[in-house]
Scaffold this active site. Structure first.
Site, PDB file in Angstrom:
ATOM      1  N   HIS A   1      45.362  29.919  24.905  1.00 21.06           N
ATOM      2  CA  HIS A   1      45.506  31.374  24.732  1.00 21.06           C
ATOM      3  C   HIS A   1      44.370  32.132  25.400  1.00 21.06           C
ATOM      4  O   HIS A   1      43.380  31.541  25.848  1.00 21.06           O
ATOM      5  CB  HIS A   1      45.581  31.727  23.237  1.00 21.06           C
ATOM      6  CG  HIS A   1      44.349  31.387  22.449  1.00 21.06           C
ATOM      7  ND1 HIS A   1      43.212  32.185  22.439  1.00 21.06           N
ATOM      8  CD2 HIS A   1      44.069  30.327  21.641  1.00 21.06           C
ATOM      9  CE1 HIS A   1      42.308  31.632  21.656  1.00 21.06           C
ATOM     10  NE2 HIS A   1      42.793  30.503  21.154  1.00 21.06           N
TER      11      HIS A   1
ATOM     12  N   CYS B   1      41.568  25.371  19.590  1.00 24.22           N
ATOM     13  CA  CYS B   1      42.434  25.833  20.683  1.00 24.22           C
ATOM     14  C   CYS B   1      41.664  25.884  22.001  1.00 24.22           C
ATOM     15  O   CYS B   1      40.430  25.806  22.023  1.00 24.22           O
ATOM     16  CB  CYS B   1      43.018  27.199  20.357  1.00 24.22           C
ATOM     17  SG  CYS B   1      44.290  27.165  19.063  1.00 24.22           S
TER      18      CYS B   1
END
Length: 279
Positions: A238, A254
């Site tokens: 992301h 992440c």
């Protein structure tokens, strides 16, 4: 008398033979002629970096992207300094994206004739590509297409590798490295390693964290402008509202990218793209 004479002659002959043998044994053999020295190959001339890159840059400027790409690749086979090769690779990766986002047809792309009833979504699905890549590579304004229109469609498969120790994400088209991105990854062993796939893609994602739902426009939402969820639940690639974190092992697991980078990658790779995460 006769016997003495013969014995004396035999003694003289044996003595002479011994002396000759000793002389032969002690006389050094003539040394072989020294081998001719092979002339050393002249050292490769050092070519200034600007001279090396100017031809490829000029080809790219003239829109001959494929010829420029071949020039860059030829230069990488030369005996150049590591710094110069690094510069060449960086320019080559930039050119790779220009080719992807242009109408230039490559071995990994085709020309598609738009038919009645077609939509960008339908064309993208049929060719396992993305609407974003079709729009970018054909410079489509307003997402409008019409029958008879000729579109470039990229049909080559992409894959992603992430190297946790280097905080790098590598985008491949087939076996060819297309571009390298700087990323942030998890602290310690927070980021899982192994082989995964991209399962879902979201624009301006909502952040679902423990005990809270953080909308896209909230300053507390750190996910940035794009989300590509992996096949391991809760993890994804992301954007970020914290660009200073890029290059560090700092996330909860992440893979973070600069928003401009994640938007580019998002438009290139379709769902089910393979993602390999390495230590």
């Amino acid at each position: 008398m006769k016997k003495s004479y013969l014995g004396w002659n035999l003694f003289i002959l044996l003595t002479a033979g011994w002396l000759m043998g000793a002389t032969v044994a002690e006389t050094p053999k003539p040394s072989a002629e020294p081998a001719q020295k092979t002339a050393a190959a002249p050292a490769e001339a050092v070519i200034p970096a600007d001279n090396i890159l100017s031809e490829a840059r000029q080809l790219a400027q003239n829109g001959d992207f494929l010829a420029a790409k071949e020039k860059y690749k030829q230069f990488l086979t030369r005996n150049l300094s590591s710094d110069l090769k690094k510069d060449i690779r960086k320019e080559l990766e930039g050119l790779n994206c220009r080719i992807l986002f242009s109408k230039t047809i490559t071995p990994g792309s085709i020309i598609y004739d738009v038919k009645s009833g077609d939509s960008l979504y339908k064309i993208a699905k049929e060719h396992n590509t993305t609407v974003g890549l079709i729009v970018r590579s054909n410079q489509i304004k307003g997402f409008t297409i019409y029958p008879g229109m000729k579109l470039k469609a990229v049909i080559a498969s992409f894959s992603i590798k992430v190297r946790l120790s280097k905080n790098k994400l590598y985008l491949y088209q087939g076996a060819e490295l297309i571009k390298t991105y700087n990323v942030a990854t998890g602290h310690g062993e927070a980021t899982p390693f192994g082989e995964f796939t991209i399962e879902n893609k979201l624009v301006n994602p909502t952040w679902y964290r423990a005990g809270a739902v953080v909308p896209p426009d909230s300053p507390e939402n750190i996910l940035g402008t794009r989300w590509m969820g992996l096949s391991v639940p809760g993890y994804g690639i992301h954007g970020t509202t914290q660009p200073e974190s890029i290059g560090k092992n700092i996330s909860a697991g992440c893979i973070r990218m600069l928003n401009e980078d994640v938007e580019e990658l998002y438009d290139i790779v379709p769902a089910k793209t393979k993602v390999t995460i390495l230590k």
